[in-house]
Scaffold this motif. Sequence first.
Motif, PDB file in Angstrom:
ATOM      1  N   LEU A   5      26.705   3.949  46.715  1.00 51.09           N
ATOM      2  CA  LEU A   5      25.740   3.139  45.983  1.00 51.09           C
ATOM      3  C   LEU A   5      24.744   4.060  45.301  1.00 51.09           C
ATOM      4  O   LEU A   5      24.238   5.012  45.917  1.00 51.09           O
ATOM      5  CB  LEU A   5      24.996   2.199  46.930  1.00 51.09           C
ATOM      6  CG  LEU A   5      25.642   0.844  47.226  1.00 51.09           C
ATOM      7  CD1 LEU A   5      26.975   1.029  47.958  1.00 51.09           C
ATOM      8  CD2 LEU A   5      24.723  -0.044  48.030  1.00 51.09           C
ATOM      9  N   ILE A   6      24.468   3.785  44.036  1.00 53.34           N
ATOM     10  CA  ILE A   6      23.499   4.571  43.282  1.00 53.34           C
ATOM     11  C   ILE A   6      22.261   3.727  43.050  1.00 53.34           C
ATOM     12  O   ILE A   6      22.317   2.676  42.404  1.00 53.34           O
ATOM     13  CB  ILE A   6      24.076   5.036  41.935  1.00 53.34           C
ATOM     14  CG1 ILE A   6      25.332   5.881  42.163  1.00 53.34           C
ATOM     15  CG2 ILE A   6      23.040   5.823  41.138  1.00 53.34           C
ATOM     16  CD1 ILE A   6      26.004   6.340  40.892  1.00 53.34           C
ATOM     17  N   GLY A   7      21.131   4.142  43.619  1.00 59.84           N
ATOM     18  CA  GLY A   7      19.890   3.401  43.465  1.00 59.84           C
ATOM     19  C   GLY A   7      18.866   3.844  44.488  1.00 59.84           C
ATOM     20  O   GLY A   7      19.194   4.480  45.497  1.00 59.84           O
ATOM     21  N   ASP A   8      17.619   3.508  44.247  1.00 60.38           N
ATOM     22  CA  ASP A   8      16.514   3.912  45.112  1.00 60.38           C
ATOM     23  C   ASP A   8      16.510   3.115  46.415  1.00 60.38           C
ATOM     24  O   ASP A   8      16.831   1.928  46.430  1.00 60.38           O
ATOM     25  CB  ASP A   8      15.191   3.707  44.387  1.00 60.38           C
ATOM     26  CG  ASP A   8      13.997   4.083  45.249  1.00 60.38           C
ATOM     27  OD1 ASP A   8      14.022   5.178  45.838  1.00 60.38           O
ATOM     28  OD2 ASP A   8      13.055   3.283  45.335  1.00 60.38           O
ATOM     29  N   VAL A   9      16.150   3.757  47.522  1.00 62.97           N
ATOM     30  CA  VAL A   9      16.024   3.061  48.809  1.00 62.97           C
ATOM     31  C   VAL A   9      14.645   3.257  49.434  1.00 62.97           C
ATOM     32  O   VAL A   9      14.370   2.706  50.500  1.00 62.97           O
ATOM     33  CB  VAL A   9      17.100   3.526  49.822  1.00 62.97           C
ATOM     34  CG1 VAL A   9      18.479   3.172  49.340  1.00 62.97           C
ATOM     35  CG2 VAL A   9      16.982   5.024  50.098  1.00 62.97           C
ATOM     36  N   PHE A  10      13.763   4.023  48.782  1.00 60.58           N
ATOM     37  CA  PHE A  10      12.481   4.370  49.400  1.00 60.58           C
ATOM     38  C   PHE A  10      11.283   3.641  48.795  1.00 60.58           C
ATOM     39  O   PHE A  10      10.174   3.755  49.308  1.00 60.58           O
ATOM     40  CB  PHE A  10      12.246   5.881  49.311  1.00 60.58           C
ATOM     41  CG  PHE A  10      13.159   6.670  50.201  1.00 60.58           C
ATOM     42  CD1 PHE A  10      12.948   6.713  51.571  1.00 60.58           C
ATOM     43  CD2 PHE A  10      14.249   7.350  49.672  1.00 60.58           C
ATOM     44  CE1 PHE A  10      13.806   7.432  52.396  1.00 60.58           C
ATOM     45  CE2 PHE A  10      15.100   8.076  50.493  1.00 60.58           C
ATOM     46  CZ  PHE A  10      14.885   8.114  51.857  1.00 60.58           C
ATOM     47  N   GLY A  11      11.479   2.883  47.732  1.00 60.66           N
ATOM     48  CA  GLY A  11      10.368   2.183  47.111  1.00 60.66           C
ATOM     49  C   GLY A  11      10.005   0.901  47.842  1.00 60.66           C
ATOM     50  O   GLY A  11      10.619   0.524  48.846  1.00 60.66           O
ATOM     51  N   MET A  22      22.190  -3.405  51.338  1.00 63.12           N
ATOM     52  CA  MET A  22      23.589  -3.528  50.951  1.00 63.12           C
ATOM     53  C   MET A  22      24.392  -2.347  51.491  1.00 63.12           C
ATOM     54  O   MET A  22      25.522  -2.506  51.963  1.00 63.12           O
ATOM     55  CB  MET A  22      23.712  -3.608  49.427  1.00 63.12           C
ATOM     56  CG  MET A  22      25.156  -3.752  48.938  1.00 63.12           C
ATOM     57  SD  MET A  22      26.017  -5.217  49.605  1.00 63.12           S
ATOM     58  CE  MET A  22      25.198  -6.527  48.708  1.00 63.12           C
ATOM     59  N   ALA A  23      23.797  -1.158  51.449  1.00 67.02           N
ATOM     60  CA  ALA A  23      24.470   0.012  52.011  1.00 67.02           C
ATOM     61  C   ALA A  23      24.713  -0.176  53.502  1.00 67.02           C
ATOM     62  O   ALA A  23      25.814   0.110  54.012  1.00 67.02           O
ATOM     63  CB  ALA A  23      23.630   1.268  51.765  1.00 67.02           C
ATOM     64  N   GLU A  24      23.713  -0.668  54.220  1.00 68.69           N
ATOM     65  CA  GLU A  24      23.866  -0.871  55.664  1.00 68.69           C
ATOM     66  C   GLU A  24      24.876  -1.969  55.973  1.00 68.69           C
ATOM     67  O   GLU A  24      25.636  -1.875  56.949  1.00 68.69           O
ATOM     68  CB  GLU A  24      22.505  -1.193  56.277  1.00 68.69           C
ATOM     69  CG  GLU A  24      21.530  -0.019  56.209  1.00 68.69           C
ATOM     70  CD  GLU A  24      20.203  -0.311  56.900  1.00 68.69           C
ATOM     71  OE1 GLU A  24      20.037  -1.437  57.410  1.00 68.69           O
ATOM     72  OE2 GLU A  24      19.344   0.593  56.929  1.00 68.69           O
ATOM     73  N   ALA A  25      24.909  -3.018  55.143  1.00 68.58           N
ATOM     74  CA  ALA A  25      25.870  -4.102  55.360  1.00 68.58           C
ATOM     75  C   ALA A  25      27.299  -3.614  55.184  1.00 68.58           C
ATOM     76  O   ALA A  25      28.204  -3.970  55.966  1.00 68.58           O
ATOM     77  CB  ALA A  25      25.579  -5.259  54.406  1.00 68.58           C
ATOM     78  N   ASP A  36      23.470   7.638  46.576  1.00 68.22           N
ATOM     79  CA  ASP A  36      23.015   8.658  45.642  1.00 68.22           C
ATOM     80  C   ASP A  36      21.626   8.240  45.160  1.00 68.22           C
ATOM     81  O   ASP A  36      21.487   7.290  44.390  1.00 68.22           O
ATOM     82  CB  ASP A  36      23.987   8.748  44.465  1.00 68.22           C
ATOM     83  CG  ASP A  36      23.676   9.918  43.537  1.00 68.22           C
ATOM     84  OD1 ASP A  36      22.623  10.555  43.722  1.00 68.22           O
ATOM     85  OD2 ASP A  36      24.468  10.170  42.615  1.00 68.22           O
ATOM     86  N   CYS A  37      20.583   8.928  45.651  1.00 65.43           N
ATOM     87  CA  CYS A  37      19.209   8.553  45.300  1.00 65.43           C
ATOM     88  C   CYS A  37      18.312   9.778  45.347  1.00 65.43           C
ATOM     89  O   CYS A  37      18.681  10.822  45.900  1.00 65.43           O
ATOM     90  CB  CYS A  37      18.686   7.486  46.267  1.00 65.43           C
ATOM     91  SG  CYS A  37      18.470   8.072  47.969  1.00 65.43           S
ATOM     92  N   TYR A  66      26.949   1.225  40.802  1.00 69.90           N
ATOM     93  CA  TYR A  66      25.705   1.623  40.130  1.00 69.90           C
ATOM     94  C   TYR A  66      24.826   0.381  39.982  1.00 69.90           C
ATOM     95  O   TYR A  66      25.161  -0.545  39.238  1.00 69.90           O
ATOM     96  CB  TYR A  66      26.013   2.222  38.763  1.00 69.90           C
ATOM     97  CG  TYR A  66      24.845   2.926  38.109  1.00 69.90           C
ATOM     98  CD1 TYR A  66      24.885   4.297  37.892  1.00 69.90           C
ATOM     99  CD2 TYR A  66      23.707   2.240  37.705  1.00 69.90           C
ATOM    100  CE1 TYR A  66      23.817   4.960  37.290  1.00 69.90           C
ATOM    101  CE2 TYR A  66      22.636   2.880  37.116  1.00 69.90           C
ATOM    102  CZ  TYR A  66      22.700   4.240  36.910  1.00 69.90           C
ATOM    103  OH  TYR A  66      21.640   4.885  36.316  1.00 69.90           O
ATOM    104  N   ILE A  67      23.710   0.359  40.689  1.00 71.18           N
ATOM    105  CA  ILE A  67      22.799  -0.777  40.640  1.00 71.18           C
ATOM    106  C   ILE A  67      21.734  -0.481  39.591  1.00 71.18           C
ATOM    107  O   ILE A  67      20.741   0.205  39.843  1.00 71.18           O
ATOM    108  CB  ILE A  67      22.177  -1.043  42.020  1.00 71.18           C
ATOM    109  CG1 ILE A  67      23.295  -1.228  43.056  1.00 71.18           C
ATOM    110  CG2 ILE A  67      21.271  -2.269  41.987  1.00 71.18           C
ATOM    111  CD1 ILE A  67      22.824  -1.358  44.474  1.00 71.18           C
TER     112      ILE A  67
END
Length: 365
Positions: A5-11, A22-25, A36-37, A66-67
Amino acid sequence: MKVCLIGDVFGQSGYSTHVRFMAEALDDLGYDVSVDCNKPQNWELQSPDKLFSILQREVSNETVVYIGLPPFWSLKIADKPNHFIGFLIWEGNTIPEYWIEHLADERVDQIWVASSNTKQAIQNTTTDEKILNKIYIVPEGVDTGLFKRNVVQRHANFTFVCNKGWAEGANDRGGVQYLVKAFKEEFKKEEPVLLQVKINKSYCPPNWNISNELNNINTDMVNGADMIIALDNIQYKGIPDAVYNRGDCFVCPTRGEAFGLTMAEAMACELPVITTNFGGQTDFIKDGETGLLVDFKLEEVRHNILYEGIQWATPDIQDLRKKMRWAFDNKDKIKEMGLKAREYVVVNLQWKHAGLKAKEALDKL
């Protein structure tokens, strides 16, 4: 299968929440998931165990999700992944026409959207069957173990709550401006009612000022019922008790949603939702059962060039006032609707359900 998955996870935005969960699911379903973030300094300290494990994995180029908006998809397509999936998050009634060439790209294997509203926006813009046959609805979800009804210290008055951004003043898509106006005009100071709004400042520009926004609303701010607006940052795990569990009813007169994550979170906390009858949230908010849907009219977005020629909803203030008054006058029915709302989310809208929808699409690659 390896899935990246390409996208931010920390905001603090709904976008970041979407990518992370979604990554965890997908990880729970047995996929070899990577993300990839951009990793901020000391990212390890900001990552729960499951996310930490995922972020340590080498980024894969096997199946890429790519999100983001279609014009940016080519940045990753250029790396020639085995499979490319574009996850389109969009709120309008149509999409920009120049996106069609990106959606039609033969290297795009699938197009994921979070709701039937976004799917309809694509259908309203193109009849190309090669594009339409690529579309899969993969919704967002809610952690119902975290988002649930708890007993917290709260105001004695009947309380409407909202959790939304407010970045663009009178034009803002989230609709807080309509909520404040409707509440102040419908309820008087002597009535036992309160409005609590949590503003997500991650969407606000640097010079944004709450006083300016309130002054720009054409209504009497003095004589209306009491209102509290909170601007402080809250850790994700603290949101249920700090926001939803302090209320009786969630109100979000939005102009458009790709999904409507905060509304699903509120429902998980046993709150019925009053919202506009346009947007992704109409997939899961049933009028008269789990919430109340407000009348609207579609109007062209003129303040943001990205949405040139696109329409959003403008909620009917009088109908919004009517629905809020009904909620205030029918507290027992509101509680019953809240219980049904929680039940609906548990049965249909957990992140595991979102993961299963993603799996259905991935199985067809």
